[in-house]
Design a protein around this motif. Sequence first.
Motif, PDB file in Angstrom:
ATOM      1  N   THR A  23       7.193   1.372  -6.864  1.00 54.37           N
ATOM      2  CA  THR A  23       8.123   2.390  -7.321  1.00 54.37           C
ATOM      3  C   THR A  23       7.655   2.904  -8.678  1.00 54.37           C
ATOM      4  OG1 THR A  23      10.005   1.402  -6.172  1.00 54.37           O
ATOM      5  CG2 THR A  23      10.505   2.807  -8.037  1.00 54.37           C
ATOM      6  N   TYR A  24       7.768   4.194  -8.863  1.00 59.23           N
ATOM      7  CA  TYR A  24       7.399   4.810 -10.133  1.00 59.23           C
ATOM      8  C   TYR A  24       8.553   5.644 -10.654  1.00 59.23           C
ATOM      9  CZ  TYR A  24       2.647   3.596  -8.840  1.00 59.23           C
ATOM     10  OH  TYR A  24       1.516   2.913  -8.467  1.00 59.23           O
ATOM     11  N   GLU A  64       5.711   2.023 -13.903  1.00 55.64           N
ATOM     12  CA  GLU A  64       5.732   1.264 -12.653  1.00 55.64           C
ATOM     13  C   GLU A  64       6.906   0.286 -12.691  1.00 55.64           C
ATOM     14  OE1 GLU A  64       2.085  -0.707 -11.689  1.00 55.64           O
ATOM     15  OE2 GLU A  64       0.889   0.982 -12.371  1.00 55.64           O
ATOM     16  N   ASP A 105      11.231  -2.468  -8.501  1.00 58.25           N
ATOM     17  CA  ASP A 105      12.406  -2.206  -7.667  1.00 58.25           C
ATOM     18  C   ASP A 105      13.013  -0.862  -8.062  1.00 58.25           C
ATOM     19  OD1 ASP A 105      15.630  -2.596  -7.633  1.00 58.25           O
ATOM     20  OD2 ASP A 105      14.715  -3.667  -5.944  1.00 58.25           O
ATOM     21  N   LEU A 106      13.292  -0.019  -7.089  1.00 58.34           N
ATOM     22  CA  LEU A 106      13.860   1.308  -7.344  1.00 58.34           C
ATOM     23  C   LEU A 106      15.210   1.216  -8.045  1.00 58.34           C
ATOM     24  CD1 LEU A 106      13.875   4.395  -7.066  1.00 58.34           C
ATOM     25  CD2 LEU A 106      14.743   4.093  -4.733  1.00 58.34           C
ATOM     26  N   CYS A 152       9.779   7.919  -7.731  1.00 52.84           N
ATOM     27  CA  CYS A 152       8.772   8.126  -6.700  1.00 52.84           C
ATOM     28  C   CYS A 152       8.410   6.801  -6.039  1.00 52.84           C
ATOM     29  CB  CYS A 152       7.498   8.714  -7.317  1.00 52.84           C
ATOM     30  SG  CYS A 152       7.777  10.157  -8.375  1.00 52.84           S
ATOM     31  N   GLU A 153       8.044   6.885  -4.772  1.00 51.38           N
ATOM     32  CA  GLU A 153       7.564   5.744  -4.009  1.00 51.38           C
ATOM     33  C   GLU A 153       6.148   6.061  -3.537  1.00 51.38           C
ATOM     34  OE1 GLU A 153       9.165   2.844  -3.271  1.00 51.38           O
ATOM     35  OE2 GLU A 153      11.102   3.337  -4.130  1.00 51.38           O
ATOM     36  N   THR A 154       5.277   5.077  -3.570  1.00 50.42           N
ATOM     37  CA  THR A 154       3.918   5.271  -3.098  1.00 50.42           C
ATOM     38  C   THR A 154       3.915   5.487  -1.591  1.00 50.42           C
ATOM     39  OG1 THR A 154       3.049   3.854  -4.831  1.00 50.42           O
ATOM     40  CG2 THR A 154       1.619   4.234  -2.945  1.00 50.42           C
TER      41      THR A 154
END
Length: 94
Positions: free
Chosen positions: A2-3, A52, A55-56, A86-88
């Motif tokens: 998660t970013y 980074e 956990d979202l 954002c999620e990879t």
Amino acid sequence: MTYMLVRHKAEDYAKWKSVYDEHAPTRKAMGGKGSLLLANADNPNELLVLLEWDDLNKAREFAGSQDLRETMARAGVADVPDIYFCETLERMPF
């Protein structure tokens, strides 16, 4: 992974960076895993921070915290930040 992508302007990068560095233990305690700092090539006080998270939900909690708002004010953030979660999807070689 998660970013959290943050875009904002700082009144003075050196002051902002000092406060950002001081705040590292809080980011780590809330699940932060590291960050990448970028500046607009045409305006070095316009910053992009890619953080980074493990956990979202923890990233969202951090972004919405009173502590972060107070820290940004102390650091001299000069506008309302844009924050994206954002999620990879896929890592590409090029």
